[in-house]
Design a protein around this motif. Structure first.
Motif, PDB file in Angstrom:
ATOM      1  N   ARG A 178      54.210  37.437  38.750  1.00 24.71           N
ATOM      2  CA  ARG A 178      52.818  37.020  38.638  1.00 24.71           C
ATOM      3  C   ARG A 178      52.199  37.072  40.038  1.00 24.71           C
ATOM      4  O   ARG A 178      52.862  36.701  41.008  1.00 24.71           O
ATOM      5  CB  ARG A 178      52.778  35.584  38.107  1.00 24.71           C
ATOM      6  N   ASP A 179      50.982  37.543  40.131  1.00 23.58           N
ATOM      7  CA  ASP A 179      50.322  37.693  41.434  1.00 23.58           C
ATOM      8  C   ASP A 179      48.989  36.953  41.375  1.00 23.58           C
ATOM      9  O   ASP A 179      47.953  37.531  41.039  1.00 23.58           O
ATOM     10  CB  ASP A 179      50.122  39.194  41.710  1.00 23.58           C
ATOM     11  N   ASP A 180      49.045  35.645  41.685  1.00 24.90           N
ATOM     12  CA  ASP A 180      47.838  34.821  41.533  1.00 24.90           C
ATOM     13  C   ASP A 180      46.732  35.222  42.495  1.00 24.90           C
ATOM     14  O   ASP A 180      45.544  35.102  42.173  1.00 24.90           O
ATOM     15  CB  ASP A 180      48.187  33.342  41.739  1.00 24.90           C
ATOM     16  N   GLU A 181      47.132  35.692  43.661  1.00 19.65           N
ATOM     17  CA  GLU A 181      46.129  36.033  44.650  1.00 19.65           C
ATOM     18  C   GLU A 181      45.220  37.164  44.171  1.00 19.65           C
ATOM     19  O   GLU A 181      44.006  37.112  44.310  1.00 19.65           O
ATOM     20  CB  GLU A 181      46.817  36.440  45.953  1.00 19.65           C
ATOM     21  N   ARG A 182      45.823  38.172  43.587  1.00 21.57           N
ATOM     22  CA  ARG A 182      45.035  39.342  43.171  1.00 21.57           C
ATOM     23  C   ARG A 182      44.626  39.309  41.702  1.00 21.57           C
ATOM     24  O   ARG A 182      43.623  39.902  41.317  1.00 21.57           O
ATOM     25  CB  ARG A 182      45.828  40.625  43.434  1.00 21.57           C
ATOM     26  N   TRP A 183      45.444  38.650  40.871  1.00 26.05           N
ATOM     27  CA  TRP A 183      45.260  38.851  39.430  1.00 26.05           C
ATOM     28  C   TRP A 183      44.998  37.591  38.606  1.00 26.05           C
ATOM     29  O   TRP A 183      45.021  37.659  37.390  1.00 26.05           O
ATOM     30  CB  TRP A 183      46.471  39.595  38.855  1.00 26.05           C
ATOM     31  N   MET A 184      44.757  36.456  39.267  1.00 24.35           N
ATOM     32  CA  MET A 184      44.406  35.301  38.444  1.00 24.35           C
ATOM     33  C   MET A 184      42.929  35.411  38.078  1.00 24.35           C
ATOM     34  O   MET A 184      42.056  34.717  38.595  1.00 24.35           O
ATOM     35  CB  MET A 184      44.699  33.978  39.172  1.00 24.35           C
ATOM     36  N   LYS A 185      42.652  36.345  37.167  1.00 28.82           N
ATOM     37  CA  LYS A 185      41.273  36.620  36.740  1.00 28.82           C
ATOM     38  C   LYS A 185      41.316  37.256  35.354  1.00 28.82           C
ATOM     39  O   LYS A 185      42.321  37.867  34.971  1.00 28.82           O
ATOM     40  CB  LYS A 185      40.581  37.544  37.747  1.00 28.82           C
ATOM     41  N   HIS A 186      40.233  37.069  34.641  1.00 26.54           N
ATOM     42  CA  HIS A 186      40.124  37.641  33.291  1.00 26.54           C
ATOM     43  C   HIS A 186      39.677  39.094  33.383  1.00 26.54           C
ATOM     44  O   HIS A 186      38.796  39.422  34.186  1.00 26.54           O
ATOM     45  CB  HIS A 186      39.072  36.893  32.470  1.00 26.54           C
ATOM     46  N   SER A 187      40.239  39.935  32.548  1.00 28.90           N
ATOM     47  CA  SER A 187      39.736  41.308  32.509  1.00 28.90           C
ATOM     48  C   SER A 187      38.662  41.445  31.432  1.00 28.90           C
ATOM     49  O   SER A 187      38.675  40.739  30.418  1.00 28.90           O
ATOM     50  CB  SER A 187      40.877  42.300  32.258  1.00 28.90           C
ATOM     51  N   LEU A 188      37.722  42.333  31.703  1.00 26.71           N
ATOM     52  CA  LEU A 188      36.636  42.620  30.764  1.00 26.71           C
ATOM     53  C   LEU A 188      36.579  44.132  30.561  1.00 26.71           C
ATOM     54  O   LEU A 188      36.349  44.875  31.512  1.00 26.71           O
ATOM     55  CB  LEU A 188      35.292  42.138  31.325  1.00 26.71           C
ATOM     56  N   TYR A 189      36.799  44.559  29.329  1.00 26.32           N
ATOM     57  CA  TYR A 189      36.782  45.997  29.028  1.00 26.32           C
ATOM     58  C   TYR A 189      35.477  46.346  28.313  1.00 26.32           C
ATOM     59  O   TYR A 189      35.102  45.694  27.334  1.00 26.32           O
ATOM     60  CB  TYR A 189      37.988  46.350  28.142  1.00 26.32           C
ATOM     61  N   TYR A 190      34.798  47.371  28.819  1.00 29.64           N
ATOM     62  CA  TYR A 190      33.545  47.824  28.201  1.00 29.64           C
ATOM     63  C   TYR A 190      33.797  49.067  27.346  1.00 29.64           C
ATOM     64  O   TYR A 190      34.751  49.800  27.565  1.00 29.64           O
ATOM     65  CB  TYR A 190      32.503  48.150  29.279  1.00 29.64           C
ATOM     66  N   GLU A 191      32.890  49.290  26.404  1.00 27.74           N
ATOM     67  CA  GLU A 191      33.084  50.407  25.461  1.00 27.74           C
ATOM     68  C   GLU A 191      33.190  51.749  26.176  1.00 27.74           C
ATOM     69  O   GLU A 191      33.853  52.673  25.692  1.00 27.74           O
ATOM     70  CB  GLU A 191      31.943  50.441  24.440  1.00 27.74           C
ATOM     71  N   ASP A 192      32.558  51.868  27.360  1.00 29.43           N
ATOM     72  CA  ASP A 192      32.615  53.152  28.071  1.00 29.43           C
ATOM     73  C   ASP A 192      33.935  53.344  28.829  1.00 29.43           C
ATOM     74  O   ASP A 192      34.108  54.338  29.536  1.00 29.43           O
ATOM     75  CB  ASP A 192      31.420  53.297  29.025  1.00 29.43           C
ATOM     76  N   GLY A 193      34.856  52.392  28.689  1.00 30.57           N
ATOM     77  CA  GLY A 193      36.172  52.546  29.304  1.00 30.57           C
ATOM     78  C   GLY A 193      36.325  51.821  30.631  1.00 30.57           C
ATOM     79  O   GLY A 193      37.416  51.750  31.199  1.00 30.57           O
ATOM     80  N   ARG A 194      35.237  51.241  31.120  1.00 33.05           N
ATOM     81  CA  ARG A 194      35.268  50.539  32.391  1.00 33.05           C
ATOM     82  C   ARG A 194      36.009  49.214  32.238  1.00 33.05           C
ATOM     83  O   ARG A 194      35.874  48.544  31.227  1.00 33.05           O
ATOM     84  CB  ARG A 194      33.808  50.295  32.799  1.00 33.05           C
ATOM     85  N   VAL A 195      36.798  48.832  33.261  1.00 29.81           N
ATOM     86  CA  VAL A 195      37.439  47.516  33.252  1.00 29.81           C
ATOM     87  C   VAL A 195      36.920  46.731  34.445  1.00 29.81           C
ATOM     88  O   VAL A 195      36.968  47.199  35.583  1.00 29.81           O
ATOM     89  CB  VAL A 195      38.978  47.621  33.326  1.00 29.81           C
ATOM     90  N   ASP A 196      36.397  45.548  34.179  1.00 26.25           N
ATOM     91  CA  ASP A 196      35.869  44.684  35.240  1.00 26.25           C
ATOM     92  C   ASP A 196      36.599  43.334  35.126  1.00 26.25           C
ATOM     93  O   ASP A 196      37.422  43.145  34.235  1.00 26.25           O
ATOM     94  CB  ASP A 196      34.352  44.524  35.054  1.00 26.25           C
ATOM     95  N   TYR A 197      36.279  42.426  35.994  1.00 25.54           N
ATOM     96  CA  TYR A 197      36.994  41.136  36.005  1.00 25.54           C
ATOM     97  C   TYR A 197      36.027  39.983  36.197  1.00 25.54           C
ATOM     98  O   TYR A 197      34.926  40.167  36.722  1.00 25.54           O
ATOM     99  CB  TYR A 197      38.064  41.147  37.105  1.00 25.54           C
ATOM    100  N   LYS A 198      36.460  38.801  35.767  1.00 30.35           N
ATOM    101  CA  LYS A 198      35.682  37.593  36.049  1.00 30.35           C
ATOM    102  C   LYS A 198      36.671  36.470  36.348  1.00 30.35           C
ATOM    103  O   LYS A 198      37.822  36.504  35.884  1.00 30.35           O
ATOM    104  CB  LYS A 198      34.763  37.245  34.877  1.00 30.35           C
ATOM    105  N   PRO A 199      36.229  35.463  37.101  1.00 30.30           N
ATOM    106  CA  PRO A 199      37.182  34.428  37.512  1.00 30.30           C
ATOM    107  C   PRO A 199      37.631  33.541  36.349  1.00 30.30           C
ATOM    108  O   PRO A 199      36.900  33.358  35.375  1.00 30.30           O
ATOM    109  CB  PRO A 199      36.395  33.607  38.536  1.00 30.30           C
ATOM    110  N   VAL A 200      38.838  32.978  36.493  1.00 32.62           N
ATOM    111  CA  VAL A 200      39.312  31.954  35.559  1.00 32.62           C
ATOM    112  C   VAL A 200      38.561  30.667  35.892  1.00 32.62           C
ATOM    113  O   VAL A 200      38.311  30.371  37.071  1.00 32.62           O
ATOM    114  CB  VAL A 200      40.836  31.749  35.738  1.00 32.62           C
ATOM    115  N   ARG A 201      38.204  29.910  34.862  1.00 32.39           N
ATOM    116  CA  ARG A 201      37.507  28.632  35.102  1.00 32.39           C
ATOM    117  C   ARG A 201      38.569  27.561  35.352  1.00 32.39           C
ATOM    118  O   ARG A 201      39.142  27.013  34.402  1.00 32.39           O
ATOM    119  CB  ARG A 201      36.622  28.278  33.913  1.00 32.39           C
TER     120      ARG A 201
END
Lengths: 589, 85
Positions: A550-573
C-alpha cells in the motif's frame, strides 16, 4: 419513435431498482406523501438483496460490550483507509436505530434467551479499537436479506408506492441546466418505451458481479445504474476495487464458505500438492482471502490447475469423514451435490476465486446525492440525482467491504437519501422543463438495437468479456495482465458495434434487454480494467503482484473514471463528523 | 392438451431470473434440459412454482425441504435432476 410520441408519466421521485436501498428510500418517501415510482427489471422481491444471508452490523452490545466508535474503527481499517470517514461515522452511529426501525417494519431478527436481538461475530469485528472479537451482526436466521426486502416491499405496498415491475431503465433525462429529471424506461412485456418524469431520481440498481466469469451474483447484476450515470457524464469511482472470495464452485461461482477450511478442508493442485503451504507456511489454507485467492490463480496460471482445461484447483474434505461433514457442513454438501453432483464425502470440490461485491460505483455524499468534482477537492451535487447501495460509492467500504456492512449501507443511506429528497421536494414543488434532446439520446440507444442483418451474438460477446475480465483483471493483476486486459476489452467494445439481434419482435424480447445489459457491462469492464491499470499499489481488494504494498503517500485517493477513458482522482475524506481521524496504519489482523 | 416438446416462452424465461445465483443456475439449466419434456399439467405446476419466494425455492432446490403438494415436489425433483443428469 420520437420524443413527441412518447407516453409520459410524472412522479415526485423515480426510484430505479427495487432492492433494499431503493425500497428503503421509496418507503420513506411514500409515507411522507410523495408520489413515488419504483422501476424494477424483475419482480421486486427477486432483487439481489434477497441473497444476503449473513446479517447487518450494529453496535447494540447485546452479547459483548460494543459501541459505534469501535465499529467505525473496524470499518475504516477494513476499507484499508480508502473509506470516507465522515460517511463511515454517520453509518455506524445510525446503525442501532435502524435495526430497531427495521424490526418495527416487520423484520423478525433472531433473539437471545433474554429477549434481546441476537448478534453473531463476523470477521474484522473488534472491541476497543482492535482488541477482542466483537459480536455485532444482527440476523434474521440465515435469511436476513430476504426478511428486509419483503418487509420493505410490504411497507411500500401499504404506503401506495407505484411499482413498474419488469420495466428496464434505458437512460436518464435532464434539462439544459443539468438537472436530472427522470428516465426513459422500457416495458419488457410490450417492448414500448415510457418516459417517467420526476423531480428527483434515485439509482439503486446494485452491483456488477456479472463482469466476471466466476461470480456469486444473480444474473440481474449487470451494473445498469452505474453505466447510466457514466453515460450521463458522471465519473464512476473506485471501480478497480472488487471483492473476491477464494472458493467459488469452479465454472458456477456459488460460494463455498471459509468455514470449510476452518473445519480442516484444504486446497490441492493437479499434482495433489497442498500448495498453500508454499504461499502461507504458517496460516496455510486459513490465510486471508486475498492471499488464498491469488495463490489459486497462480497455480492455474502456471499450469498446475485441475480438470480437462486445468482451470481450477480442488478443495478436499474427504479426510474429515462422513460424520463431520454431515454434522458441521451439511449446507456445503447440499450445494456440491446439487450443482455439480459431487458428494464431498467421497470427492473433492473444484473451486476458483469468485467475484462477490462491487466496492466502487456512482460517487455520492452521505446524503445520497450524486456528486462530481468541481476542481481542487471540492465537489458539487448533480441536482435531482441520488444513488444508494452497491451501485453507489459513498464511500463506506473503501477498498474492501466488511461482512455485515452491505445491508447496513443500503438501509442507512436509503434513509439518508429519502430524508434529503423530502427536503428537495419541499423546495422544488414543480416539474422543470425537460431538454427534449436528452430524450432523443435515450431513444437512439433503443434504435441502435433495431439494426438488422448478420452480426455477432450478445451471448458470445458477454462470455468473452467475462473470461477476459477474470483472466486479466481478476485476483491476479500485474502491469502486463492489465495492459493486455485494456486492449482486449477495448477490442470487445469495438466488436459490440457489430452485434445484431436476430429477433426484432417487441413483445417480451428479452434478447434486447440482454443487449442493453451487455452495453452496460462493457462500459463498466473498461472502467474497471483502466482504473486497475492506473492504480500502482496494492490496497484492500485491489492486489497488484508488481506493486505489493500500500502506498499512502501517492495512492490514498479515490479514482474517478470518465466515459472518455480518462482517470482522475479525488482525496479521501479523512475528517470524521465529530471524532478524531483514524490515521492509516498497517492492516493486520 | 398437447404434450409435445416446446421451449419455454421468453416470458417464462424472464420469470426464471431470480435474486440468487443458485436459483438462476438451476432454473436456466432446467429450461434447457427439463422443461421441454414436461406435459401441460407439469408446465402449469412449474409456472406456479415460480411464484414461490426465492428463499423457499432455494430450500426446495437444495433438498432441505419438500413441497407439500406431490405434483410440485415432482417438478422440484426434475429441476434437481436436470442440474446434473
Amino acid at each position: 419513435m420520437t420524443a413527441m410520441k412518447l407516453v409520459r408519466r410524472k412522479f415526485d421521485t423515480l426510484v430505479i431498482g427495487a432492492g433494499g436501498g431503493g425500497l428503503r428510500s421509496a418507503m420513506q418517501l411514500a409515507q411522507a406523501d410523495a408520489n413515488v415510482a419504483v422501476v424494477s427489471k424483475v419482480f421486486p422481491t427477486r432483487s439481489h438483496t434477497v441473497a444476503a444471508q449473513g446479517g447487518m452490523n450494529a453496535a447494540l452490545a447485546n452479547v459483548v460490550p460494543d459501541n459505534w466508535h469501535w465499529h467505525m474503527y473496524d470499518t475504516v481499517k477494513g476499507s484499508d483507509y480508502l473509506g470516507d470517514q465522515d460517511a463511515i461515522e454517520y453509518m455506524c452511529r445510525a446503525a442501532s436505530h435502524l435495526v430497531v426501525e427495521l424490526e418495527h417494519a416487520g423484520v423478525p431478527f433472531s433473539r437471545l434467551d433474554n429477549g434481546k436481538i441476537y448478534q453473531r461475530p463476523f470477521g474484522g469485528q473488534s472491541q476497543d479499537f482492535g482488541g477482542a472479537q466483537a459480536a455485532r451482526t444482527c440476523a434474521a436466521a440465515d435469511r436476513t436479506g430476504h426478511a428486509i426486502l419483503h418487509s420493505l416491499y410490504q411497507q411500500n405496498i401499504r404506503a401506495k408506492t407505484h411499482f413498474f415491475d419488469e420495466y428496464f431503465a434505458i437512460d436518464l433525462v435532464k434539462d439544459s441546466d443539468g438537472y436530472i429529471l427522470g428516465a426513459v424506461v422500457l416495458e419488457i412485456e410490450t417492448g414500448e418505451p415510457l418516459l417517467i418524469e420526476a423531480k428527483t431520481t434515485l439509482l439503486a440498481t446494485g452491483g456488477v458481479g456479472q463482469l466476471f466469469r466466476t461470480n456469486t451474483n444473480a444474473h440481474i447484476n449487470t451494473g445498469d445504474g452505474i453505466a447510466m450515470a457514466l453515460r450521463a457524464g458522471i465519473p464512476v469511482q473506485d471501480m478497480e476495487f472488487f471483492q473476491f472470495h477464494p472458493t467459488g464452485i469452479a465454472g458456477k461461482g456459488m460460494l463455498i464458505t471459509e468455514g470449510v477450511r476452518g473445519e480442516g478442508g484444504y486446497l490441492v493442485n493437479k499434482d495433489g500438492e497442498r500448495f498453500m503451504e508454499r504461499y502461507a507456511p504458517h496460516a496455510k489454507d486459513l490465510a486471508s482471502r486475498d492471499v488464498v485467492s491469488r495463490a489459486i490463480a497462480i497455480e492455474v496460471r502456471e499450469g498446475r490447475g485441475c480438470g480437462p482445461n486445468a482451470d481450477h484447483v480442488m478443495l478436499k474434505l474427504e479426510h474429515l469423514g462422513a460424520e463431520v461433514i454431515k454434522k458441521r457442513l451439511p449446507g456445503i454438501r447440499d450445494m456440491a451435490m446439487t450443482f455439480i453432483g459431487v458428494d464431498p464425502i467421497e470427492e473433492p470440490i473444484p473451486v476458483f476465486p469468485t467475484a462477490h461485491y462491487t466496492m466502487g460505483g456512482i460517487p455520492t455524499n452521505r446524503y445520497g446525492q450524486v456528486v462530481v468534482p468541481l476542481g481542487e477537492g471540492a465537489e458539487e451535487p448533480i441536482p435531482g440525482l441520488y444513488a444508494v447501495g452497491e451501485c453507489a460509492c459513498v464511500s463506506v467500504h473503501g477498498a474492501n467491504r466488511l461482512g455485515g456492512n452491505s445491508l447496513l449501507d443500503i438501509v442507512v443511506f436509503g434513509r439518508a437519501a429519502g430524508n434529503h429528497i423530502i427536503e428537495h421536494l419541499a423546495e422544488h414543488r414543480y416539474h422543470r422543463q425537460l431538454d427534449e434532446g436528452s430524450i432523443d439520446q435515450a431513444l437512439a440507444r433503443l434504435a441502435r438495437w433495431e439494426q438488422s442483418g448478420d452480426g455477432e451474438s450478445v451471448d458470445e460477446l458477454r462470455q468473452e468479456l467475462q473470461r477476459v475480465m477474470e483472466e486479466d483483471c481478476g485476483v491476479f493483476r500485474t502491469e502486463e495482465t492489465l495492459v493486455q486486459g485494456v486492449a482486449r476489452v477495448e477490442a470487445l467494445a469495438e466488436r459490440l458495434q457489430n452485434v445484431r439481434l436476430k429477433d426484432q419482435s417487441k413483445v417480451f424480447n428479452t434478447a434486447r434487454i440482454e443487449a442493453f445489459e451487455l452495453e452496460n457491462l462493457m462500459a463498466l469492464g473498461l472502467a474497471t480494467v483502466k482504473s486497475a491499470l492506473a492504480r500502482k499499489e496494492s490496497r484492500g481488494a485491489h492486489s497488484r503482484v508488481d506493486y505489493p504494498d500500500r502506498d499512502d503517500e501517492r495512492w490514498m485517493k479515490h479514482s474517478l473514471y470518465y466515459e472518455d477513458g480518462r482517470v482522475d482522482y479525488k482525496p479521501v475524506r479523512t475528517k470524521p463528523l465529530t471524532v478524531d481521524t483514524f490515521p492509516p496504519k498497517a492492516r493486520v489482523y | 392438451m398437447s404434450d409435445t416438446a416446446v421451449s419455454a416462452s421468453p416470458r417464462l424465461r424472464w420469470q426464471c431470473r431470480r435474486g440468487m445465483r443458485e436459483l438462476d443456475e438451476l432454473l436456466q439449466t432446467f429450461l434447457e434440459r427439463g422443461y421441454p419434456q414436461l406435459n401441460d399439467t407439469q408446465r402449469m405446476t412449474f409456472e406456479r412454482l415460480l411464484t414461490t419466494q426465492d428463499n423457499l425455492l432455494l430450500e426446495y432446490f437444495m433438498g432441505r425441504s419438500v413441497p407439500k403438494d406431490a405434483d410440485t415436489a415432482d417438478v422440484v425433483a426434475k429441476i434437481r435432476h436436470a442440474a446434473h443428469p
